[in-house]
Design a protein around this motif. Sequence first.
Motif, PDB file in Angstrom:
ATOM      1  N   ASN A  16       0.836  -1.093  -0.155  1.00  0.00           N
ATOM      2  CA  ASN A  16      -0.015   0.210  -0.080  1.00  0.00           C
ATOM      3  C   ASN A  16       0.856   0.986  -0.078  1.00  0.00           C
ATOM      4  O   ASN A  16       0.587   2.247  -0.734  1.00  0.00           O
ATOM      5  CB  ASN A  16      -0.926   0.091   1.211  1.00  0.00           C
ATOM      6  CG  ASN A  16      -1.586   1.266   1.428  1.00  0.00           C
ATOM      7  OD1 ASN A  16      -2.444   1.604   0.289  1.00  0.00           O
ATOM      8  ND2 ASN A  16      -1.612   1.859   2.347  1.00  0.00           N
ATOM      9  N   ARG A  17       1.878   0.964   0.801  1.00  0.00           N
ATOM     10  CA  ARG A  17       2.682   2.216   0.890  1.00  0.00           C
ATOM     11  C   ARG A  17       3.696   2.673  -0.486  1.00  0.00           C
ATOM     12  O   ARG A  17       3.869   3.761  -0.884  1.00  0.00           O
ATOM     13  CB  ARG A  17       4.008   2.165   2.034  1.00  0.00           C
ATOM     14  CG  ARG A  17       3.269   2.767   3.147  1.00  0.00           C
ATOM     15  CD  ARG A  17       4.263   2.907   4.387  1.00  0.00           C
ATOM     16  NE  ARG A  17       4.976   1.593   4.483  1.00  0.00           N
ATOM     17  CZ  ARG A  17       4.974   0.792   5.484  1.00  0.00           C
ATOM     18  NH1 ARG A  17       3.976   1.105   6.522  1.00  0.00           N
ATOM     19  NH2 ARG A  17       5.507  -0.426   5.613  1.00  0.00           N
ATOM     20  N   ASN A  18       4.060   1.412  -0.896  1.00  0.00           N
ATOM     21  CA  ASN A  18       4.869   1.372  -2.134  1.00  0.00           C
ATOM     22  C   ASN A  18       4.259   0.744  -3.311  1.00  0.00           C
ATOM     23  O   ASN A  18       4.725  -0.668  -3.511  1.00  0.00           O
ATOM     24  CB  ASN A  18       6.359   1.213  -1.925  1.00  0.00           C
ATOM     25  CG  ASN A  18       6.893   1.658  -0.807  1.00  0.00           C
ATOM     26  OD1 ASN A  18       7.207   3.162  -0.955  1.00  0.00           O
ATOM     27  ND2 ASN A  18       7.330   1.213   0.274  1.00  0.00           N
ATOM     28  N   PRO A  19       3.366   0.968  -3.807  1.00  0.00           N
ATOM     29  CA  PRO A  19       2.455   0.029  -4.729  1.00  0.00           C
ATOM     30  C   PRO A  19       3.469  -0.111  -6.072  1.00  0.00           C
ATOM     31  O   PRO A  19       4.228   0.879  -6.756  1.00  0.00           O
ATOM     32  CB  PRO A  19       1.029   0.923  -5.217  1.00  0.00           C
ATOM     33  CG  PRO A  19       1.195   2.117  -4.455  1.00  0.00           C
ATOM     34  CD  PRO A  19       2.441   2.181  -3.700  1.00  0.00           C
ATOM     35  N   ARG A  20       3.493  -1.426  -6.365  1.00  0.00           N
ATOM     36  CA  ARG A  20       4.300  -1.464  -7.595  1.00  0.00           C
ATOM     37  C   ARG A  20       3.543  -1.567  -8.924  1.00  0.00           C
ATOM     38  O   ARG A  20       2.217  -1.819  -8.916  1.00  0.00           O
ATOM     39  CB  ARG A  20       4.683  -3.366  -7.477  1.00  0.00           C
ATOM     40  CG  ARG A  20       5.168  -3.735  -6.125  1.00  0.00           C
ATOM     41  CD  ARG A  20       6.235  -3.009  -5.500  1.00  0.00           C
ATOM     42  NE  ARG A  20       6.807  -3.836  -4.362  1.00  0.00           N
ATOM     43  CZ  ARG A  20       6.468  -3.726  -3.185  1.00  0.00           C
ATOM     44  NH1 ARG A  20       5.787  -2.842  -2.587  1.00  0.00           N
ATOM     45  NH2 ARG A  20       7.099  -4.419  -2.341  1.00  0.00           N
ATOM     46  N   ASN A  21       3.986  -1.084 -10.072  1.00  0.00           N
ATOM     47  CA  ASN A  21       3.475  -0.896 -11.194  1.00  0.00           C
ATOM     48  C   ASN A  21       2.222   0.019 -11.144  1.00  0.00           C
ATOM     49  O   ASN A  21       1.056  -0.217 -11.640  1.00  0.00           O
ATOM     50  CB  ASN A  21       2.834  -2.059 -11.731  1.00  0.00           C
ATOM     51  CG  ASN A  21       3.970  -3.420 -11.714  1.00  0.00           C
ATOM     52  OD1 ASN A  21       4.927  -3.276 -12.308  1.00  0.00           O
ATOM     53  ND2 ASN A  21       3.619  -4.500 -11.103  1.00  0.00           N
ATOM     54  N   PHE A  22       2.436   1.181 -10.484  1.00  0.00           N
ATOM     55  CA  PHE A  22       1.381   2.300 -10.174  1.00  0.00           C
ATOM     56  C   PHE A  22       1.661   3.176 -11.356  1.00  0.00           C
ATOM     57  O   PHE A  22       2.726   3.691 -11.460  1.00  0.00           O
ATOM     58  CB  PHE A  22       1.575   2.802  -8.903  1.00  0.00           C
ATOM     59  CG  PHE A  22       0.198   3.600  -8.626  1.00  0.00           C
ATOM     60  CD1 PHE A  22      -0.948   3.212  -8.466  1.00  0.00           C
ATOM     61  CD2 PHE A  22       0.387   4.825  -8.856  1.00  0.00           C
ATOM     62  CE1 PHE A  22      -2.137   4.110  -8.055  1.00  0.00           C
ATOM     63  CE2 PHE A  22      -0.751   6.007  -8.630  1.00  0.00           C
ATOM     64  CZ  PHE A  22      -2.038   5.330  -8.302  1.00  0.00           C
ATOM     65  N   GLY A  23       0.695   3.486 -12.085  1.00  0.00           N
ATOM     66  CA  GLY A  23       0.680   4.521 -13.063  1.00  0.00           C
ATOM     67  C   GLY A  23       0.076   4.189 -14.496  1.00  0.00           C
ATOM     68  O   GLY A  23      -0.177   3.009 -14.661  1.00  0.00           O
TER      69      GLY A  23
END
Length: 148
Positions: A16-23
């Motif tokens: 949640n803090r560092n979502p992977r593959n976000f964007g």
Amino acid sequence: MEELQDLYQEVILDHNRNPRNFGPLPGATHSMEGFNPLCGDRIHLHLKTNGNVIEEARFEGQGCAISTASASLMTEAIKGKRVEQAEQLFSEIHHLLTGDAPADEDRLDKLIVLSGVRNFPTRVKCASLPWHALNATLTGEEDSVSTE
Ligand code: ZN
């Protein structure tokens, strides 16, 4: 069992803090919006397939920690997989979240942390939202999905 729950929670908080593959995903071949009105989670899933292989998976949107972590874990898990493998994973996650069939823990690997929501029925829809979006975009039957 309490330690296991702590571990699950740690993975979910991390994603949640560092979502992977976000964007955004330029050149996406599949896009699907998913909405969970109960919680207000809204995610936009993007895939880029090449033939039968999911080469890229990214997501955007805003939601609670559970839906964000689930989307993050899902995009990690399906990248590089064949479409039918991703569909198989969808049905395994569905079983895992509803508890209606034993889960293959080895195959689910890190995704097993999502089983932690089974004790919180209102959060099951948060965790399943990205997976429903995945299934809907792969089957191509709808433009958007809602968990209601
Ligand atoms: Zn939620």
